[in-house]
Scaffold this motif. Sequence first.
Motif, short mmCIF file in Angstrom:
data_model
loop_
_atom_site.label_atom_id
_atom_site.label_comp_id
_atom_site.label_asym_id
_atom_site.label_seq_id
_atom_site.Cartn_x
_atom_site.Cartn_y
_atom_site.Cartn_z
N ARG A 40 0.83 -1.20 0.00
CA ARG A 40 0.00 0.00 0.00
C ARG A 40 0.87 1.26 0.00
N SER A 41 0.36 2.28 -0.66
CA SER A 41 1.02 3.59 -0.60
C SER A 41 0.81 4.15 0.80
N PHE A 42 1.55 5.22 1.11
CA PHE A 42 1.34 5.87 2.40
C PHE A 42 -0.11 6.32 2.54
N ILE A 43 -0.66 6.91 1.47
CA ILE A 43 -2.03 7.43 1.53
C ILE A 43 -3.03 6.30 1.78
N LYS A 44 -2.92 5.20 1.07
CA LYS A 44 -3.87 4.09 1.27
C LYS A 44 -3.69 3.48 2.66
N TYR A 45 -2.46 3.41 3.13
CA TYR A 45 -2.19 2.94 4.49
C TYR A 45 -2.88 3.85 5.52
N GLU A 46 -2.73 5.16 5.34
CA GLU A 46 -3.34 6.12 6.26
C GLU A 46 -4.87 5.99 6.26
N CYS A 47 -5.45 5.82 5.09
CA CYS A 47 -6.91 5.66 5.00
C CYS A 47 -7.36 4.41 5.74
N ASP A 48 -6.66 3.31 5.54
CA ASP A 48 -7.00 2.06 6.23
C ASP A 48 -6.89 2.23 7.75
N LYS A 49 -5.84 2.90 8.20
CA LYS A 49 -5.64 3.10 9.65
C LYS A 49 -6.71 4.01 10.22
N ALA A 50 -7.17 5.00 9.46
CA ALA A 50 -8.24 5.88 9.93
C ALA A 50 -9.53 5.09 10.13
N ILE A 51 -9.82 4.19 9.20
CA ILE A 51 -11.01 3.33 9.33
C ILE A 51 -10.86 2.44 10.56
N ASP A 52 -9.69 1.82 10.72
CA ASP A 52 -9.44 0.95 11.87
C ASP A 52 -9.61 1.71 13.20
N ALA A 53 -9.19 2.98 13.21
CA ALA A 53 -9.24 3.79 14.43
C ALA A 53 -10.66 4.22 14.77
N GLY A 54 -11.55 4.20 13.78
CA GLY A 54 -12.94 4.59 14.03
C GLY A 54 -13.10 6.07 14.35
N ILE A 55 -12.24 6.90 13.79
CA ILE A 55 -12.30 8.33 14.07
C ILE A 55 -13.07 9.08 12.98
N LYS A 56 -13.36 10.33 13.23
CA LYS A 56 -14.07 11.19 12.28
C LYS A 56 -13.24 11.30 11.00
N ILE A 57 -13.91 11.16 9.85
CA ILE A 57 -13.22 11.23 8.56
C ILE A 57 -13.81 12.36 7.73
N ILE A 58 -12.92 13.22 7.25
CA ILE A 58 -13.29 14.34 6.37
C ILE A 58 -12.47 14.19 5.10
N VAL A 59 -13.16 14.16 3.96
CA VAL A 59 -12.48 14.05 2.68
C VAL A 59 -12.72 15.36 1.93
#
Length: 173
Positions: free
Chosen positions: A107-126
Amino acid sequence: MATYRTRTYIAADWDHDKDAVEQLHKWNNSNFWSLSFTDVHELTSSRDSSLNCTIKSSLKSRMDVSKAFVLIVGNQTNTVTAGSCRWCRSYNAYTGRCARWHSVDMRSFIKYECDKAIDAGIKIIVLYNSTIIDKSKCPDAVKYVGTHIAMVYKGIDGRYYWDYNAVKKAFDA
């Protein structure tokens, strides 16, 4: 020990969307605008010479103290490959293994970060560095999650402007 999530994690294709990241920081650091966040990247920084797996470990540590994840999506966001093990000196393409015995992550850094944000269950703003929301440019992990906002609008004079009100609304949601 409890982990306190007090920071905001900003992810972007820094080569192509740095202007949008800088605009967020400009609003944040202004006395006039009321966008208010503490950027988690102020905690620690990674060196470009670090191994991708070491950088990803640092990114995960930052995500662990973040209450919100902001992804800025531009034209290349979904195709960026920086961070993949395939670009690391320690990755052996023949064996598909890391010479340093680390796990392999393509995974790229960006895709890794997106996956980790989902795992963390935090607020997501795109935030789209555009006048339109084009989810085909958004990584799959966050494509249908969180608040998606175009952060640019076209004025009646035909010029393009940063849309502070839309971004502020997304932060406040």
